[in-house]
Scaffold this motif. Structure first.
Motif, short mmCIF file in Angstrom:
data_model
loop_
_atom_site.label_atom_id
_atom_site.label_comp_id
_atom_site.label_asym_id
_atom_site.label_seq_id
_atom_site.Cartn_x
_atom_site.Cartn_y
_atom_site.Cartn_z
N ALA A 99 83.14 62.36 32.64
CA ALA A 99 83.33 61.82 31.29
C ALA A 99 83.61 60.32 31.35
N ARG B 143 81.37 57.47 29.52
CA ARG B 143 81.90 56.47 28.58
C ARG B 143 81.43 55.08 28.96
N VAL C 121 80.02 64.16 26.67
CA VAL C 121 81.45 64.49 26.83
C VAL C 121 81.88 65.54 25.82
N TYR C 122 81.23 65.57 24.67
CA TYR C 122 81.61 66.47 23.57
C TYR C 122 80.80 67.77 23.58
N HIS D 197 81.25 67.55 30.16
CA HIS D 197 82.15 67.93 29.06
C HIS D 197 83.59 67.87 29.54
N PRO E 234 87.25 68.17 27.44
CA PRO E 234 87.99 68.22 26.18
C PRO E 234 89.09 67.18 26.05
N TYR F 203 89.19 64.17 27.09
CA TYR F 203 88.67 62.85 26.75
C TYR F 203 88.06 62.80 25.35
N GLU F 204 87.86 63.97 24.73
CA GLU F 204 87.41 63.97 23.34
C GLU F 204 88.44 63.27 22.45
N LEU G 221 86.49 58.76 20.53
CA LEU G 221 85.73 59.05 19.32
C LEU G 221 85.24 57.78 18.64
N VAL H 146 81.25 66.91 14.79
CA VAL H 146 82.24 66.53 15.81
C VAL H 146 83.54 66.10 15.13
N LEU I 10 87.38 67.91 15.31
CA LEU I 10 88.52 67.23 15.90
C LEU I 10 89.68 67.02 14.93
N LEU J 112 92.99 59.46 18.96
CA LEU J 112 92.16 60.33 18.14
C LEU J 112 92.36 60.03 16.66
#
Length: 886
Positions: free
Chosen positions: A654, A658, A680-681, A688, A690, A692-693, A697, A716, A720, A732
């Protein structure tokens, strides 16, 4: 001066090194080769040549008996400059103190270290760290080492230039033999040359022995050369008076070289007064020297080892016992000699050694701790205590990354004698140090069970230590809920108080969503607690980053870094620098992130921390992508991907994605950026992650709005929203505000939030909103937003985003000049020095911060001034201030 045969090229290298040092271009060199290959002869030549150049010469010879005594070698080396012993703290801090000590006199310095492979670990780390920081000091450092696997590992980690000495050729070998043993019969001389195989010491000693004893001196020919040369030395010792032989054996077994100490031990061992004249026959035979400080030095290390090997066990124990009595005023040295003198099991002495090992471990002298606990194992009477000490020895070896020693020590353990907690700890060490996989739910669950076993066995502190070491691994393993819940259950079972920082550290890394809200409240209470140890503040910084509290992460990490520097805790400092750099990069501050990441990478490389080297490189890549250096960012991302895939650390991909996504945004390829970031999502993708979700964003939403992909962004964002409500993750929350704004067009609501600590995200909102207003021909309203965005992006060093804001302004008919960025021409280290100088720190203070000598700092500033077109610190401060965020 005797001419050295066959080493003209090597002599040229050494003399060039000395000349450069005298001219202010310090450097280090390692002389490598087998025993007897000529390292000592070349070292003697370097010392003579250094003195001819007016250099101050400091010299020391590593001694096998001293390897367990921290800073023994360094103290011998520095004795002419100071009488006291070194602080047993950090070798890195001490290296700077040595630089300052050497700089007090402007004369150039030669540090000559013989048998550096026998230096204690603390002295070795201090000197090798110093070697990498003398490039502008008038210092030359030459170390001679014998070949071997241990020194291979040491040198690989040190990264110092080497000069290998090979055997002499046939012509040079014959010339040396003719000079040292003239008149040998042709056939006997040929046998000597054949046996010596180009080894100069072998030629000299075997030739001399053949001249005295004939062909019998070369038998038995099956023995290795070093053994036969040792036998030659032993023959020379046999010709000395008995009392002189005793003194030489005491000197060989002593961990010091003080003549009075040796004489006192001899008096105890023999029961009679011993005159200093008793050593004279060995001096006359050129086996040892006694210098003006009455230090006894052996002519060659093989003589010392020959004496140790030929002595009987009873004689060695008798002498160690005498030395222990003589050293009653030096408890640490005395303990080692007592341990060497003991002939059987002794639980009381084993406990003393274990206590010494604990003290050594606390001051980070891991090699000393391992040696002490290993001897304690041999002395242990209680099988369970022996097993506990063996397990601890494995843990110490694992902390040094020595998998070979870990395997050997584990094979020696009788697991049936272990207590349950020690059995659990052994299993944990085996899996943690020898396992080849990073993630895996079953393995992580097994670790949690082991930690719970340790807790139930009455070792809560060890259990907390273990779970803290594992927390970051759980975070980067995309652990499912069953694993997170198990770890959280074990953590709560430990009964830590709510205000115990260790509870917050672990909860936020193990379960950032489930415990983010309460953890964030605790972080905000703890951020001003300067009474917390520096290491704990570093851990809190890591936890703050995990929940997306980047401002808190930066504050914790930078405050801890200041103390960790002062304490010389380089391992922890590297993690603090990585965390601070990560937080700065996540906040879009490329100017702050790059110098921190560069220092993190350099220190991780110096201290053998590949994981943190990789992390620092990915942080640097993100900052490079933000400032528009997309080629460098992609190269780093590609390199990191190869390492992570090979290690099957897929969630950490991830970080790679990025970098690629932000690089694509900087390059103006929004569609590609969205595809890279969406991996990543996507639960079906190998990248993937989670956790780092929560953190990225905003970048995904920017790619969506610039690429016309809002329909794909919408689900998405919807998914979230509940995670943000549960975790209260600041990153987030900010990302969702931007995501909602681009989906609904209500930018004013997002800008109404307090974004003072999120300048990049605020400027991104201003840019996106201003661009939408410009397209709607609302020129008067859009210009202030675009001006503010451009100014912030320029201050942060986010050049592609600043360029976009200026392009939008030009479309409104307003031209905004691109500011000159003087600091952009500086390297990351130069930027760091420039900023510290601008803050008013002296060269000495800057050097203490960055582990550099004041002379090195001065040289860097001399190079910085013309690059940024200033001539004083005051002008430099104005330049730096004009580049910083207000």
């Amino acid at each position: 001066m005797v001419e050295i045969v066959g080493r003209d090229g090597q002599i040229g290298v050494l003399e060039a090194l000395l000349d450069r040092a005298c001219d202010g271009h310090g450097a280090a060199l390692v002389l490598r080769g087998e025993a007897g290959i000529g390292k000592s002869v070349l070292m003697e030549h370097a010392v003579r040549a250094g003195r001819k150049r007016g250099m101050r010469v400091l010299s020391v010879t590593g001694v096998q008996a001293e390897v367990q005594i921290p800073y023994a070698g360094l103290d011998h080396l520095l004795r002419p400059l100071r009488p006291g012993a070194s602080d047993t703290g950090s070798p890195y801090r001490l290296a700077l103190e040595v630089l300052e000590l050497l700089g007090e006199n402007d004369a150039p310095v030669l540090m000559a270290i013989e048998d550096a492979h026998w230096l204690d670990v603390s002295s070795w780390e201090t000197l090798t760290f110093l070697c990498r920081r003398i490039e502008v000091d008038r210092i030359a450092l030459i170390m001679a080492v014998r070949d071997g696997e241990d020194i291979d590992r040491r040198l690989a980690a040190a990264g110092l230039p080497e000069l290998r000495l090979e055997p002499l050729g046939a012509a040079d070998s014959r010339a040396l033999l003719d000079r040292t043993a003239p008149g040998l019969p042709l056939a006997l001389g040929a046998r000597v040359l054949d046996e010596a195989a180009g080894n100069p010491l072998g030629i000299v000693e075997l030739g001399a022995a053949a001249g005295r004893e004939g062909g019998s001196a070369l038998l038995p020919s099956a023995l290795p050369l070093s053994t036969r040369v040792e036998q030659t030395f032993a023959g020379l010792v046999a010709e000395l008076p008995p009392l002189t032989r005793d003194l030489l054996l005491i000197a060989a077994l002593d961990d010091g070289g003080d003549l009075d100490e040796i004489l006192a031990a001899a008096a105890l061992a023999t029961g009679a007064d011993v005159s200093p004249d008793a050593i004279q026959p060995a001096v006359a035979a050129r086996l040892v020297t006694v210098d003006e400080r009455y230090e006894v030095r052996f002519r060659h290390p093989l003589l010392r080892s020959a004496l140790r090997q030929q002595a009987g066990a009873g004689d060695r124990r008798r002498i160690h016992s005498a030395l222990a009595e003589v050293l009653s005023h030096q408890p640490e040295r005395r303990l080692w000699h007592r341990a060497s003198a003991e002939s059987g099991r002794n639980e009381a002495l084993a406990r003393e050694l274990t206590e010494a090992a604990v003290g050594a471990s606390e001051r980070q002298a891991i090699a000393v701790a391992l040696a002490a606990v290993s001897r304690a194992v041999q002395l242990s009477e209680d099988p369970a205590e022996r097993g506990r000490r063996q397990v601890w020895a494995c843990d110490l070896a694992a902390s040094q990354g020595d998998a070979v020693t870990v395997r050997r020590l584990m094979a020696e353990i009788d697991e049936s004698a272990l207590r349950p907690a020690d059995q659990a700890r052994l299993t944990w060490i085996r899996e943690a140090s020898l396992g080849d996989s990073w993630s895996g739910s079953e393995r992580l669950l097994a670790y949690a069970d082991l930690i719970d076993t340790i807790r139930r066995d009455g070792q809560p502190d060890l259990a907390v230590k273990a779970i803290t070491e594992l927390a970051l691994r759980v975070y980067y393993s995309s652990a499912p809920a069953v694993v997170r819940d198990r770890f959280v259950g074990v953590l709560f079972a430990l009964g830590l108080d709510d205000d115990d920082p260790r509870l917050t550290v672990n909860l936020l890394q193990i379960a950032p969503v489930e415990h983010g809200a309460t953890g964030l409240e605790r972080l905000r209470r703890l951020v001003h607690r300067m009474d917390l140890p520096a290491g704990r503040r570093m851990e809190l910084g890591v936890a703050a980053f995990a929940i997306g509290a980047f401002d808190l992460a930066r504050d914790f990490a930078l405050s801890s870094a200041a103390d960790l520097r002062r304490q010389g805790q380089i391992g922890s400092l590297t993690k603090a620098l990585s965390t601070a750099a990560s937080a700065a990069a996540a906040l879009g501050d490329t100017r702050g992130a790059l110098p921190l990441a560069a220092e993190c990478i350099a220190l991780a490389a110096e201290t053998g921390q590949p994981t943190w080297m990789l992390g620092g490189s990915l942080v640097a890549a993100l900052a490079e992508a933000r400032r528009g250096d997309v080629d460098a960012a992609r190269r780093r991302a590609d390199d990191a991907e190869r390492v992570l895939v090979a290690a099957r650390r897929f969630p950490m991909l991830a970080l790679v994605q990025r970098v690629r996504g932000v690089a694509a945004l900087a390059d103006g390829r929004a569609d590609d950026a969205f595809r890279q970031l969406m991996r990543v999502y996507d639960p079906a993708d190998s990248a993937h992650f989670p956790n780092y979700e929560l953190l990225m964003l905003g970048d995904l939403a920017e790619a969506a709005v610039r690429g016309g992909l809002l329909d794909e962004l919408s689900p998405v964002v919807s998914r979230l929203v509940p995670l943000a409500a549960q975790s209260r993750s600041p990153a987030l929350t900010v990302g969702l505000a931007y995501g909602r704004a681009v989906l609904t067009g209500d930018y004013a609501a997002a800008l109404a939030d307090d974004l003072a600590d999120w300048p990049f995200d605020r400027a991104r909102l201003q840019l996106t909103y201003g661009a939408s207003l410009r397209r709607a021909h609302r020129i008067t309203e859009c210009r202030p937003l675009l001006r503010a965005a451009a100014a912030t992006f320029d201050a942060l060093g986010a050049t592609p985003w600043a360029d976009r804001a200026r392009a939008e302004l030009r479309a409104t008919g307003e031209t905004r000049r691109k500011p000159m960025d003087a600091l952009a021409t500086l390297t990351p280290q130069e930027q760091q020095i420039a900023r510290l100088a601008a803050e008013g720190l002296s060269n000495r203070e800057i050097g203490e911060r960055l582990f550099l000598s004041p002379r090195t700092v001065s040289t860097h500033l001399y190079r910085i001034y013309p690059k940024v077109d200033v001539s004083s610190r005051a002008e430099l401060a104005r330049k730096v201030t004009s580049s910083d965020v207000v």
